[in-house]
Design an enzyme around this catalytic site. Structure first.
Site, mmCIF file in Angstrom:
data_model
loop_
_atom_site.group_PDB
_atom_site.id
_atom_site.type_symbol
_atom_site.label_atom_id
_atom_site.label_comp_id
_atom_site.label_asym_id
_atom_site.label_seq_id
_atom_site.Cartn_x
_atom_site.Cartn_y
_atom_site.Cartn_z
ATOM 1 N N ASP A 166 -19.998 -19.192 17.128
ATOM 2 C CA ASP A 166 -21.033 -18.589 17.531
ATOM 3 C C ASP A 166 -22.126 -19.771 17.166
ATOM 4 O OD1 ASP A 166 -19.834 -16.607 18.223
ATOM 5 O OD2 ASP A 166 -22.276 -15.474 17.024
ATOM 6 N N HIS A 215 -25.574 -17.222 23.553
ATOM 7 C CA HIS A 215 -26.419 -16.157 22.345
ATOM 8 C C HIS A 215 -28.151 -16.729 22.070
ATOM 9 C CE1 HIS A 215 -25.585 -15.665 17.871
ATOM 10 N NE2 HIS A 215 -25.583 -16.481 18.376
ATOM 11 N N HIS A 268 -31.846 -19.425 19.660
ATOM 12 C CA HIS A 268 -32.080 -18.850 18.309
ATOM 13 C C HIS A 268 -33.061 -18.853 17.248
ATOM 14 C CE1 HIS A 268 -29.122 -17.602 15.108
ATOM 15 N NE2 HIS A 268 -28.372 -16.870 15.896
ATOM 16 N N HIS A 286 -19.106 -19.984 12.919
ATOM 17 C CA HIS A 286 -20.277 -21.069 13.915
ATOM 18 C C HIS A 286 -19.532 -22.234 13.677
ATOM 19 C CE1 HIS A 286 -21.720 -17.409 11.683
ATOM 20 N NE2 HIS A 286 -22.932 -17.776 13.570
HETATM 21 ZN ZN LIG Z 1 -25.667 -16.829 15.403
#
Ligand SMILES: [Zn+2]
Length: 217
Positions: A9, A62, A66, A164
């Site tokens: 992500d 995503h 964010h 990540h």
């Molecule tokens: Zn995230």
């Protein structure tokens, strides 16, 4: 022994994502990358997303920024700016299932993940919502996350791991993690566990009340 799915992500990050792709290619592992729309504006990051897709990984949305989880984002145009804008930025990189993963802040699942408007948008636009069930907190403990991830995987027959590809030190341990998974007899698969997909191509497959904000309609 478990079936394990890997997801990455918050990228693509030019300093990190290429190395992650190298490891996955060497290990013949297919994964998913849930990317930020804002990052795709940079050519180097976009090329990494293109490379990931070309190498058989699935690319998902995503959010754009964010910054604020959608269930807490009071902007009236939050869905447009976070989900729709990112889907446009993805263009042909997007998976046919229109994968979307909300973000939780610390990997927590709860009412903050989606607003009612976001839920309705995902359903109306036939998105697939992909959650998770294994968060080894690689951003907190970039050296030690592998052991925590192995413990979490061992406790679940079907794990969807969130990592990540923006963390160079954490991702330097990715090859060791994959090797340890295989040594333990786990099988790495690209598909998602059903329990982590509450909306599939716009069809609601689970009770959404636990991760949609209660206020705001
Ligand atoms: Zn995230």
């Amino acid at each position: 022994m478990a079936e394990v799915t890997l997801s990455f992500d918050n990228g693509p990050e030019p300093q990190v994502t290429g190395g992650v792709l190298d490891v996955l290619a060497r290990r013949a592992v297919k994964a998913s990358f849930f990317v930020l729309g804002s990052r795709l504006e940079a050519g180097a990051a976009r090329r990494l997303a293109e490379r990931a897709r070309a190498e058989g990984h699935w690319i998902g949305n995503h959010s754009w920024s964010h910054q604020v989880p959608l269930g807490e984002d009071a902007r009236p145009d939050a869905v447009e700016r976070e989900i729709a804008a990112t889907e446009r930025a993805l263009g042909g990189l997007a998976d046919a299932r229109r994968l979307f993963r909300p973000f939780g802040g610390g990997g927590k699942i709860g009412h903050h993940l989606l607003s009612a408007a976001a839920r309705d948008y995902l359903i109306a636009n036939r998105h697939t919502c992909v959650l998770w069930n294994c968060v080894p907190e690689d951003w907190i403990d970039q050296e030690g996350w592998v052991e925590r991830a192995l413990d979490q995987v061992a406790a679940s027959p079907r794990a969807l791991v969130v990592l990540h590809d923006i963390l160079p030190v954490a991702m330097s341990h990715l090859d060791r993690f994959i090797g340890a998974l295989l040594d333990a007899g786990h099988r790495i698969v690209q598909d998602y566990p059903q329990q982590c997909v509450p909306i599939e191509r716009g069809r609601v497959t689970a009770d959404l009340s636990g991760f949609v904000a209660e206020s705001g309609g």
